[in-house]
Design a protein around this motif. Structure first.
Motif, PDB file in Angstrom:
ATOM      1  N   ASN A 129      26.287  69.496 -30.704  1.00 44.11           N
ATOM      2  CA  ASN A 129      26.441  68.240 -29.954  1.00 44.11           C
ATOM      3  C   ASN A 129      25.276  67.275 -30.143  1.00 44.11           C
ATOM      4  OD1 ASN A 129      28.941  68.944 -28.862  1.00 44.11           O
ATOM      5  ND2 ASN A 129      28.005  69.985 -27.113  1.00 44.11           N
ATOM      6  N   TRP A 130      24.196  67.739 -30.790  1.00 50.88           N
ATOM      7  CA  TRP A 130      23.076  66.840 -31.061  1.00 50.88           C
ATOM      8  C   TRP A 130      23.486  65.703 -31.994  1.00 50.88           C
ATOM      9  CZ3 TRP A 130      18.749  66.298 -28.531  1.00 50.88           C
ATOM     10  CH2 TRP A 130      18.267  67.356 -27.768  1.00 50.88           C
TER      11      TRP A 130
ATOM     12  N   LEU B 239      16.495  55.810 -36.586  1.00 51.44           N
ATOM     13  CA  LEU B 239      15.334  56.672 -36.773  1.00 51.44           C
ATOM     14  C   LEU B 239      15.606  58.084 -36.253  1.00 51.44           C
ATOM     15  CD1 LEU B 239      12.487  54.196 -35.732  1.00 51.44           C
ATOM     16  CD2 LEU B 239      13.100  54.911 -38.050  1.00 51.44           C
ATOM     17  N   ALA B 240      16.290  58.159 -35.112  1.00 53.55           N
ATOM     18  CA  ALA B 240      16.635  59.467 -34.558  1.00 53.55           C
ATOM     19  C   ALA B 240      17.594  60.216 -35.475  1.00 53.55           C
ATOM     20  CB  ALA B 240      17.257  59.292 -33.167  1.00 53.55           C
ATOM     21  N   GLY B 241      18.532  59.478 -36.075  1.00 55.39           N
ATOM     22  CA  GLY B 241      19.462  60.104 -37.001  1.00 55.39           C
ATOM     23  C   GLY B 241      18.769  60.647 -38.239  1.00 55.39           C
TER      24      GLY B 241
ATOM     25  N   LEU C 135      16.949  63.786 -37.194  1.00 57.39           N
ATOM     26  CA  LEU C 135      17.866  64.881 -36.871  1.00 57.39           C
ATOM     27  C   LEU C 135      18.485  65.502 -38.111  1.00 57.39           C
ATOM     28  CD1 LEU C 135      19.423  66.460 -34.643  1.00 57.39           C
ATOM     29  CD2 LEU C 135      21.149  64.642 -34.736  1.00 57.39           C
ATOM     30  N   THR C 136      18.945  64.651 -39.032  1.00 56.13           N
ATOM     31  CA  THR C 136      19.691  65.149 -40.198  1.00 56.13           C
ATOM     32  C   THR C 136      18.830  65.352 -41.432  1.00 56.13           C
ATOM     33  OG1 THR C 136      20.255  62.898 -40.923  1.00 56.13           O
ATOM     34  CG2 THR C 136      21.753  63.973 -39.357  1.00 56.13           C
ATOM     35  N   GLY C 137      17.623  64.773 -41.422  1.00 56.25           N
ATOM     36  CA  GLY C 137      16.795  64.858 -42.614  1.00 56.25           C
ATOM     37  C   GLY C 137      17.265  63.949 -43.727  1.00 56.25           C
TER      38      GLY C 137
END
Length: 328
Positions: A105-106, A155-157, A160-162
């Protein structure tokens, strides 16, 4: 006072991103109509990127005419079917399932950040300045806050995913290609609403209603206002654009002045009636056409067909709600 994040700088950022999409489209040899597709987005991006320069160098009158020609060219390219989807490397079902299981769910975290940060910045940064400089454009505070929120979510994406910034731009192009011309329809309709207001269409609506309807027939005028809001919204694709026209033409002269309606419930239910029209029109592309494209539905009007019974039921209920609530 000066401002750090102004609406003009946001426009420049949008134009820059669109130009990156143009470059990628031109390099995509798998796109059968890459030149006309690139021209479509180049014209669109140029308005954001070079609009201020054209006004400064050419003057408002000539710059606005030039932008008008660009808008017409955009419409012609879209209307003649000269847009096409590019070629992309897509992941397999196994890779998607593995990615979903890894992040869980992140994956929704960046999307949730956008409304949270937008509301927080709008509420907390109003009037806030540092060193004599406003952080956000005070005249367009919500849009500036939305831009900050989108950047934070991006930026968070990445974290999170690299992923990489270039990957984000590639996916933006894929989504834009999937949506096509409908992606810019809200802006076109907003301009159309401005044209109707400037042309005083509300006065014309008032004259037409006066010719064919008895102003003393309260229920009939209420029904015409509600149905008119829905129909005008279906034409314009935006209840906010339909509202000033129908309210100036019907609600104000006949219902508020003529029958002494309470303005608060009257206009609230009137807007709700307009939203009923939103459910039934392809002009509301961001609600009805874009989801169908993103879900890859075979029938691009399937969303509208499913919503029509609900929309007609709500519209009928709104007519009676307005009749019984707005005149007490």
């Amino acid at each position: 006072m000066t401002t750090l994040i102004t609406i003009n700088r946001i426009y420049y950022l949008v134009g820059f991103i669109v130009m990156l999409l143009v470059g990628m489209t031109l390099k995509d040899k798998g796109n059968p109509k890459r030149y006309t597709t690139a021209l479509f987005w180049f014209l669109f991006g140029s308005i954001f990127l070079f609009g201020d320069i054209m006004v400064d160098q050419l003057g408002k009158s000539l710059a606005y005419r030039l932008i008008g020609v660009m808008v017409i060219l955009i419409a012609l390219i879209a209307g003649t079917g000269m847009l096409s989807t590019g070629s992309y490397q897509t992941s397999t079902d196994e890779e998607r399932k593995a990615s979903s299981g890894r992040f869980g769910n992140w994956l929704f975290f960046p999307a949730v950040l956008i409304p949270v940060i937008t509301v927080a910045c709008t509420v907390l940064l109003k009037g806030v300045s540092v060193g004599g400089m406003f952080l956000l454009d005070q005249k367009q505070l919500t849009l500036a806050a939305l831009c900050v929120a989108c950047i934070c979510a991006l930026l968070a994406g990445w974290k999170l995913t690299g992923g990489t910034p270039l990957q984000a731009v590639r996916q933006s192009r894929r989504l834009v290609d999937s949506i096509g011309w409908a992606a810019i329809l809200p802006q076109m309709l907003a301009m159309l609403g401005g044209v109707f207001v400037a042309a005083k269409t509300g006065n014309s609506v008032q004259q037409v209603v006066s010719m064919f309807v008895d102003p003393d027939n309260l229920f009939l005028v209420v029904a015409i206002y509600c149905v008119g809001m829905a129909l005008f919204t279906m034409v314009m694709g935006n209840a906010f654009a339909a509202f000033p026209v129908m309210s100036a033409g019907i609600a104000l002269p006949f219902l508020i002045v003529g029958h002494h309606a309470n303005p608060a419930p009257l206009v609230a239910i009137g807007m709700y009636s307009g939203y009923c029209g939103t459910l039934m029109t392809p002009m509301a592309a961001n609600y009805n056409i874009v989801p169908a494209a993103l879900l890859e539905l075979k029938d691009k009007y399937q969303v509208i067909k499913v919503q029509i019974p609900t929309a007609l039921t709500l519209l009928t209920v709104n007519i009676f709600l307005m009749y019984f609530l707005a005149f007490r």
